[in-house]
Motif scaffolding. Sequence first.
Motif, short mmCIF file in Angstrom:
data_model
loop_
_atom_site.label_atom_id
_atom_site.label_comp_id
_atom_site.label_asym_id
_atom_site.label_seq_id
_atom_site.Cartn_x
_atom_site.Cartn_y
_atom_site.Cartn_z
N LYS A 249 60.71 80.53 59.61
CA LYS A 249 61.53 81.11 60.67
C LYS A 249 62.57 82.01 60.05
O LYS A 249 63.13 81.71 58.99
CB LYS A 249 62.22 80.00 61.48
N VAL A 250 62.79 83.13 60.70
CA VAL A 250 63.83 84.07 60.25
C VAL A 250 64.89 84.12 61.34
O VAL A 250 64.61 84.47 62.49
CB VAL A 250 63.25 85.48 60.00
N ARG A 251 66.10 83.73 60.98
CA ARG A 251 67.20 83.74 61.93
C ARG A 251 68.25 84.77 61.50
O ARG A 251 68.26 85.22 60.38
CB ARG A 251 67.82 82.34 62.00
N GLY A 252 69.12 85.09 62.43
CA GLY A 252 70.11 86.13 62.15
C GLY A 252 69.50 87.51 62.15
O GLY A 252 69.89 88.38 61.37
N LEU A 253 68.51 87.72 63.05
CA LEU A 253 67.79 89.00 63.06
C LEU A 253 68.68 90.19 63.40
O LEU A 253 68.32 91.33 63.09
CB LEU A 253 66.62 88.92 64.06
N ILE A 254 69.83 89.93 64.01
CA ILE A 254 70.75 91.03 64.29
C ILE A 254 71.13 91.76 63.01
O ILE A 254 71.42 92.96 63.00
CB ILE A 254 72.02 90.50 65.01
N ASN A 255 71.09 91.03 61.88
CA ASN A 255 71.46 91.64 60.60
C ASN A 255 70.42 92.64 60.11
O ASN A 255 70.75 93.52 59.31
CB ASN A 255 71.68 90.54 59.55
N LEU A 256 69.17 92.52 60.57
CA LEU A 256 68.18 93.56 60.24
C LEU A 256 68.57 94.88 60.89
O LEU A 256 68.44 95.94 60.28
CB LEU A 256 66.79 93.12 60.69
N ALA A 257 69.06 94.80 62.12
CA ALA A 257 69.55 96.01 62.79
C ALA A 257 70.78 96.57 62.06
O ALA A 257 70.94 97.79 61.94
CB ALA A 257 69.87 95.72 64.25
N LEU A 258 71.62 95.67 61.57
CA LEU A 258 72.82 96.11 60.84
C LEU A 258 72.44 96.75 59.51
O LEU A 258 73.10 97.70 59.06
CB LEU A 258 73.77 94.93 60.63
N ILE A 259 71.38 96.25 58.86
CA ILE A 259 70.91 96.91 57.63
C ILE A 259 70.42 98.32 57.96
O ILE A 259 70.66 99.27 57.19
CB ILE A 259 69.80 96.07 56.97
N ALA A 260 69.77 98.48 59.10
CA ALA A 260 69.35 99.82 59.54
C ALA A 260 70.57 100.72 59.73
O ALA A 260 70.54 101.92 59.40
CB ALA A 260 68.54 99.73 60.82
N PHE A 294 84.19 103.35 55.55
CA PHE A 294 84.78 102.62 56.68
C PHE A 294 83.69 102.08 57.59
O PHE A 294 83.80 100.97 58.13
CB PHE A 294 85.74 103.53 57.45
N ALA A 295 82.62 102.87 57.78
CA ALA A 295 81.50 102.40 58.61
C ALA A 295 80.84 101.18 57.99
O ALA A 295 80.50 100.22 58.70
CB ALA A 295 80.48 103.53 58.80
N LEU A 296 80.67 101.18 56.67
CA LEU A 296 80.05 100.04 56.00
C LEU A 296 80.91 98.79 56.13
O LEU A 296 80.39 97.68 56.35
CB LEU A 296 79.81 100.38 54.52
N LEU A 297 82.23 98.95 56.00
CA LEU A 297 83.11 97.79 56.17
C LEU A 297 83.06 97.28 57.61
O LEU A 297 83.09 96.07 57.86
CB LEU A 297 84.54 98.17 55.79
N ALA A 298 82.98 98.22 58.56
CA ALA A 298 82.88 97.81 59.97
C ALA A 298 81.58 97.07 60.24
O ALA A 298 81.56 96.07 60.98
CB ALA A 298 82.99 99.05 60.87
N ILE A 299 80.49 97.52 59.62
CA ILE A 299 79.20 96.85 59.78
C ILE A 299 79.26 95.44 59.20
O ILE A 299 78.74 94.49 59.78
CB ILE A 299 78.08 97.68 59.12
N ALA A 300 79.91 95.30 58.04
CA ALA A 300 80.07 93.96 57.45
C ALA A 300 80.88 93.06 58.39
O ALA A 300 80.55 91.89 58.58
CB ALA A 300 80.76 94.07 56.09
N GLY A 301 81.93 93.63 58.99
CA GLY A 301 82.71 92.85 59.95
C GLY A 301 81.90 92.44 61.17
O GLY A 301 82.02 91.32 61.66
N LEU A 302 81.04 93.35 61.65
CA LEU A 302 80.17 93.02 62.77
C LEU A 302 79.22 91.88 62.41
O LEU A 302 78.96 91.00 63.23
CB LEU A 302 79.35 94.26 63.18
N SER A 303 78.71 91.90 61.18
CA SER A 303 77.80 90.83 60.76
C SER A 303 78.51 89.48 60.78
O SER A 303 77.96 88.48 61.25
CB SER A 303 77.26 91.13 59.36
N LEU A 304 79.75 89.45 60.27
CA LEU A 304 80.50 88.20 60.26
C LEU A 304 80.80 87.73 61.69
O LEU A 304 80.84 86.52 61.96
CB LEU A 304 81.81 88.39 59.49
N TRP A 305 80.99 88.66 62.60
CA TRP A 305 81.33 88.32 63.99
C TRP A 305 80.09 87.89 64.77
O TRP A 305 80.13 86.92 65.53
CB TRP A 305 81.99 89.54 64.64
N LEU A 306 78.96 88.59 64.57
CA LEU A 306 77.78 88.36 65.40
C LEU A 306 76.86 87.26 64.88
O LEU A 306 76.04 86.74 65.64
CB LEU A 306 76.98 89.67 65.53
#
Length: 470
Positions: A249-260, A294-306
């Motif tokens: 099982k692969v969980r946290g799939l939202i992070n694949l979108a964040l890698i994109a 700044f975008a990369l830091l924001a994406i990291a923050g989104l990952s921690l939040w989501l």
Amino acid sequence: MFRRFAAAIPALALVMLLASSGLAHAAALDGAALTWPWALPFIGILLTIAAGPLFFARLWHHHYGKFALAWSVLLMVPLALAYSTGTALAALVHAALAEYMSFIVLLFALYVVAGGILITGNLRGTTTTNLALLGFGTLIASVVGTTGAAMILIRPLLRANAGRAANAHVVVFFIFLVCNIGGALSPLGDPPLFIGFLKGVDFFWTTTHLWHDTLLVTLALLAIFAVVDQIYARRERIALPPAQPLKLKVRGLINLALIALIIGAILGSALWKPDIGFDVLGTRVELQNLARDFALLAIAGLSLWLTPNEHRRNNGFTFEPIREVAILFAGIFTCIIPVLAMLQAGRDGAFSWLIAAVSTADGAPRDVMYFWLTGILSGFLDNAPTYLVFFGLAGGDAAQLMTELAPTLAAISLGAVFMGALTYIGNAPNFMVYAIASERGVAMPSFFGFIAWSTIVLLPVFAVLSWCRF
């Protein structure tokens, strides 16, 4: 981790204040005027990183940041006394803003986002399973970056091999393949190739010109791993549990979108050229690069939040590995300042003998030497600036390098990417994987022990590659 970044804001404000003073007109560091003793702090920090975990592990674990700071001070203070405070500060700011900042922000973002992807299942540490994980990681490394691929797969690999008495060799080959070799097929894979992309190399040039070299080395290393793993398995006589359906099982799939989104931010910064920048002590900071970071830091923050916290807990995720990488590479990027300046001075610098080695008497490039010198220096220096130095030595014209000098560009690219695997510090994901594996209780080889592995396994493969290719 975020508190530590916030604590750095006053220091950044001080730098900006100095930038508005007369120091902003400080002379650039002249690499032609530097002599080899200026490389001693860099040699010192490398030896400390090598010896610390081996000879004084407890002291090193608690105070590695102080060691890195000490070597940095031992360089910067004499540099300021020998030249000027402004020159030394300008060199430090250039290393921080032009080289280190984007480097560590990208690593941080990939580390955080990939750390939110949880792969569960009853993976068994058989040779077949390990080969599948190594092969898959090598395959995706040029798409999600070597850091992204390493962070996604290192924990499932460690869990699969947790019951084996000898499992360090699995991580060693993981570093060889997933953290380095697999990143050779696109500018997204490894920082040196991204530098080439920014210099004008076509996005798919490495894909079309290096795929056969990457395939040859990958297959050779997978075959060697299969033999080594079987030897260890028979020696241990491991009793693995009966085979069961994998139920992966692969969980946290939202992070694949964040890698994109990370990939999009990197490509966007390369394509968007607003021609707006800011001068900080002689270093031009482009708006598109600031926006990307700044975008990369924001994406990291989104990952921690989501991402649900349980995913990171089950991954054994902590900030310690990226913290250690950030601190130690800050010291390395500081101590490497005079070394890179001497290299960039070309035939006028202290390392002119290296420059002479890559060309014939009539000035024609010696591709085999470009491969080996770029590679060996990339194993001990940061491979992105090393690539840039040799790219410049080869003429720096991307159009010419992609056509009539294509073998030379291939030699530089392959050396920088492949031989980042020679040491733990050759490429940042190497050290991150080492830190994660050590934190999980894997008895990883020492700095010199890892070099012994790379010497025995990698150098013969690279020798065959250079004989066939160049």
